[in-house]
Design a protein around this motif. Structure first.
Motif, PDB file in Angstrom:
ATOM      1  N   GLN A  26       5.164  43.359 132.016  1.00  0.00           N
ATOM      2  CA  GLN A  26       4.976  42.029 131.442  1.00  0.00           C
ATOM      3  C   GLN A  26       4.575  42.112 129.971  1.00  0.00           C
ATOM      4  O   GLN A  26       4.990  41.290 129.146  1.00  0.00           O
ATOM      5  N   ALA A  27       3.770  43.117 129.634  1.00  0.00           N
ATOM      6  CA  ALA A  27       3.347  43.301 128.243  1.00  0.00           C
ATOM      7  C   ALA A  27       4.532  43.700 127.365  1.00  0.00           C
ATOM      8  O   ALA A  27       4.674  43.217 126.231  1.00  0.00           O
ATOM      9  N   ILE A  33       0.771  34.383 128.739  1.00  0.00           N
ATOM     10  CA  ILE A  33      -0.517  34.642 129.395  1.00  0.00           C
ATOM     11  C   ILE A  33      -0.600  33.931 130.735  1.00  0.00           C
ATOM     12  O   ILE A  33      -1.183  34.444 131.699  1.00  0.00           O
ATOM     13  N   ASP A  34      -0.019  32.736 130.824  1.00  0.00           N
ATOM     14  CA  ASP A  34      -0.058  31.973 132.081  1.00  0.00           C
ATOM     15  C   ASP A  34       0.575  32.742 133.226  1.00  0.00           C
ATOM     16  O   ASP A  34       0.051  32.768 134.345  1.00  0.00           O
ATOM     17  N   GLN A  38      -1.327  34.089 136.561  1.00  0.00           N
ATOM     18  CA  GLN A  38      -0.842  33.752 137.901  1.00  0.00           C
ATOM     19  C   GLN A  38      -0.615  35.004 138.730  1.00  0.00           C
ATOM     20  O   GLN A  38      -0.951  35.039 139.927  1.00  0.00           O
ATOM     21  N   PHE A  39      -0.062  36.032 138.095  1.00  0.00           N
ATOM     22  CA  PHE A  39       0.172  37.289 138.803  1.00  0.00           C
ATOM     23  C   PHE A  39      -1.142  37.920 139.254  1.00  0.00           C
ATOM     24  O   PHE A  39      -1.267  38.375 140.393  1.00  0.00           O
TER      25      PHE A  39
END
Length: 229
Positions: A26-27, A33-34, A38-39
């Motif tokens: 993800q980075a 950030i949302d 959530q993850f």
């Protein structure tokens, strides 16, 4: 308390590597950030759920399965053992979350042509029949390889007469029955049955039920495909 501690560490070791990889990905993808939050919330919920589930299996499903498996042969009636093996195989498969996920997705993709309830019933029936056969194998001392050869021989024969979509679904159905509810209960049941039969070894006869039980759904869905063809 020690059992809870062991389960806690087992779940953390299982979830942590996946979490690190996903967060890293993800980075790299620069996700918002949302999405990451959530993850992480999902990871926390999954971790808590797995801890509770694993604890439930240890203190509930495994002892219950072994107790039932050990008690049934004491009735002295083979048909009673096989019948209850059949019934238990059916109900634990219906309760299996993995089976419900697969059948729901198939129902959505096929737009209701392959009914969720029909598929669950077929898969559960396949498991139930082969759990009964697996218990019969323990009672009669039939070699596992003979049953597997016959079962997979039927799978290959039916594969020639089944539509392609049912062929793919059948093997997925065999996979999802080896889920977190079905596996511990059926293994415990098999060990319980094998442990009280004279001249039998629980270490050799108590295992293998899952191998046979996973063939049942494959055959059931293949037969369903032949009927729908």
């Amino acid at each position: 308390m020690q059992k809870i501690k062991n389960i806690l560490f087992e779940v953390i070791y299982a979830v942590l590597p996946v979490t690190v990889v996903i967060i890293t990905l993800q980075a790299i993808l620069r996700s918002s950030i949302d999405i990451i939050i959530q993850f992480l919330i999902g990871v926390i919920m999954v971790t808590i759920g797995l801890i509770l589930f694993s604890l439930g299996v240890q203190i509930g499903l495994l002892p219950l399965g072994e107790t039932i498996g050990a008690a049934l042969p004491k009735t002295g009636k083979a048909w009673v053992v096989i019948l209850f093996g059949f019934l238990l195989g059916f109900v634990v498969t219906v309760a299996e979350p993995d089976v419900r996920v697969l059948t729901t997705q198939i129902d959505i993709v096929s737009k209701g042509v392959i009914s969720k309830n029909l598929l669950i019933s077929a898969v559960a029936l396949g498991v139930a029949i082969f759990v009964g056969l697996a218990i019969l194998r323990i009672i009669l001392g039939i070699p596992m390889k003979h049953l597997l050869i016959v079962a997979y021989g039927l799978v290959f024969i039916l594969a020639f007469f089944t539509p392609a979509e049912f062929l793919a679904i059948s093997f997925d159905a065999g996979g999802v029955t080896t889920g977190p509810v079905t596996v511990p209960f059926i293994i415990a049941l098999g060990i319980g049955v094998a442990s009280v039969l004279g001249g039998k070894s629980a270490s050799s006869d108590g295992f293998g039920l899952i191998a046979l039980a996973s063939v049942g759904p494959i055959l059931a869905v293949l037969l369903l495909g032949v009927i729908f063809r």
